[in-house]
Design an enzyme around this catalytic site. Structure first.
Site, short mmCIF file in Angstrom:
data_model
loop_
_atom_site.label_atom_id
_atom_site.label_comp_id
_atom_site.label_asym_id
_atom_site.label_seq_id
_atom_site.Cartn_x
_atom_site.Cartn_y
_atom_site.Cartn_z
CG ASN A 1 -14.71 6.85 -12.94
OD1 ASN A 1 -13.53 6.73 -12.11
ND2 ASN A 1 -15.58 5.39 -13.13
CD GLN B 1 -18.13 6.95 -10.64
OE1 GLN B 1 -19.04 5.89 -10.07
NE2 GLN B 1 -18.91 7.10 -12.24
N GLY C 1 -11.90 9.30 -6.81
CA GLY C 1 -10.58 9.89 -7.29
C GLY C 1 -9.82 11.37 -7.05
CG PHE D 1 -5.39 0.52 -7.05
CD1 PHE D 1 -4.53 0.52 -6.04
CD2 PHE D 1 -4.07 0.32 -7.90
CE1 PHE D 1 -3.65 -0.54 -5.37
CE2 PHE D 1 -2.51 0.52 -7.73
CZ PHE D 1 -2.64 -0.25 -6.37
CG ASN E 1 -16.89 -0.63 -11.63
OD1 ASN E 1 -16.59 -0.53 -13.13
ND2 ASN E 1 -16.54 -0.25 -10.76
CB SER F 1 -11.40 -6.55 0.21
OG SER F 1 -12.04 -6.72 1.71
CE1 TYR G 1 -14.50 -3.89 -2.25
CE2 TYR G 1 -14.58 -5.18 -0.51
CZ TYR G 1 -13.65 -4.24 -1.20
OH TYR G 1 -12.70 -4.12 -1.49
CE LYS H 1 -12.17 -5.67 -4.77
NZ LYS H 1 -11.12 -4.23 -5.42
NE ARG I 1 -13.69 -4.75 10.88
CZ ARG I 1 -14.78 -5.32 11.50
NH1 ARG I 1 -13.90 -6.23 12.54
NH2 ARG I 1 -15.25 -5.36 11.27
CG ASP J 1 -19.38 -3.93 10.19
OD1 ASP J 1 -18.79 -4.15 9.04
OD2 ASP J 1 -19.74 -2.58 11.10
#
Ligand code: UDP
Length: 328
Positions: free
Chosen positions: A33, A35, A37, A73, A92, A117, A141, A145, A220, A284
């Site tokens: 879409n 948004q 990308g 994705f 979504n 993720s 989030y 996943k 990370r 985090d």
């Protein structure tokens, strides 16, 4: 030639996968879409503008192109936003994802590659993290996943299709040929932000300096986006085998702190970066480092760009040539 539907193929990771698919003689069809990308990132493949919620448009896409496999994705992927607006993420990433699976079932597609993720793990009990580590996401989030992986598992167990889920740690860097790069608006990821600060002489916040790590900042595991893309091709090949499904971590097994990232950007760019010590960002974990032994052993994945300096060099090359992202 196999035709692969790539939802979210115009995004950062999706577009690098599309390039790899084309290079390896697959026919990608992109559904996005736009948004987040970029149309400029997918100039060489058929493109359908559409939202994941639009089942009619999606079905027409399956009809027009005879799709052999799906790489999924398209998703919302900002941890902070997911805490503020969880329903957006459940709608979504879960609800629309299930709609996609319904269509896949209708068209009897048997191969599905999913962008998962490291956020599914939450705060790790031990590092490096292996795939059998408990999943206890600390934000919506990661929750979406994790839920979607379980939906896939149930579908697989019902004999409906095979899937491979790739649990990304920190995707970074840019296409070494310089065609593609990372362009989010607004940008929230560390490496592009530090590079931007180096380019523009602005500052970058360091979120938390009191973690239980050697220099107090978060650690990370950064993985080059082209190495990640290559893993998707291996996944596709593996799904050709009867009745195979699997979940794999995608990282390099090396942890780098926020300060080490900033120092490496300074070395690569030859410029000083102003770092501002700031409060922790909520959600985090202190340290996320992957064991990717499973994908190396089972799928033969070999990263070509495992070291942080190379990852940052490729990112620097792209940002230097595209200071305003794809608009340049
Ligand atoms: N980070 C930071 N300053 C920033 C952006 C990120 O200190 O402006 C830190 C963040 O807290 C995390 C690491 O950099 O520890 C990587 O963050 P990023 O958003 O790139 O990826 P994430 O680990 O959240 O997927």
């Amino acid at each position: 030639m196999s035709t692969i539907l790539v939802t979210g193929g115009a995004g950062y990771i999706g577009s690098h996968v599309v390039k790899e698919l084309l290079r390896q003689r697959y026919q990608p069809v992109i559904y996005d879409n736009l948004q987040t990308g970029h149309r400029q990132a997918i100039k060489n493949a058929p493109f359908v503008w559409g939202d994941l919620s639009d089942s009619k448009n999606l079905k027409e896409t399956f009809q027009t192109y005879s799709i052999d496999a799906v790489m999924h994705f398209a998703a919302d992927c900002l941890v902070g936003e997911s805490v503020q607006n969880p329903l957006k993420y459940f709608n979504n990433n879960v609800k629309n994802g299930i709609k996609l699976i319904e269509i896949i079932e209708e068209y009897q597609i048997k191969k599905f590659v999913f962008s998962s993720s490291a956020a599914v793990y939450g705060e790790p009990q031990k590092v490096p993290i292996t795939e059998d580590h408990s999943c206890c996401p600390t934000n919506p989030y990661g929750e979406t996943k994790w839920i979607f992986e379980r939906v896939l598992q149930a579908y697989h167990q019902a004999g409906l299709f095979n899937f491979i889920s790739l649990r990304y740690f920190n995707a970074a860097g840019a296409d070494p040929e310089g065609d593609l790069g990372e362009d989010h608006s607004p940008e929230s990821h560390l490496i592009p932000l530090v590079i931007k600060a180096a380019l523009e002489g602005t500052s970058v916040p360091v979120f938390g300096t009191d973690y239980n790590t050697p220099d107090g900042t978060c650690i990370r595991d950064y993985i080059h986006v082209t190495d990640l893309a290559q893993a998707h091709i291996l996944a596709l090949e593996k799904l050709g085998q009867k009745n195979f499904s699997g979940i794999y971590n995608m990282g390099n097994g090396n942890g780098y702190s926020v300060r080490e990232v900033i120092e490496t950007v300074e070395k690569v760019t030859g410029r000083k970066v102003k770092a501002i010590e700031s409060p922790r960002r909520s959600g985090d974990p202190a340290r996320l480092v992957a064991s990717s032994e499973k994908i190396k052993k089972e799928l033969g994945w070999i990263p070509r760009y495992p070291d942080l300096k190379t990852i940052i060099e490729t990112a620097w090359k792209w940002h230097r040539n595209h200071p305003r992202g794809y608009d340049d």
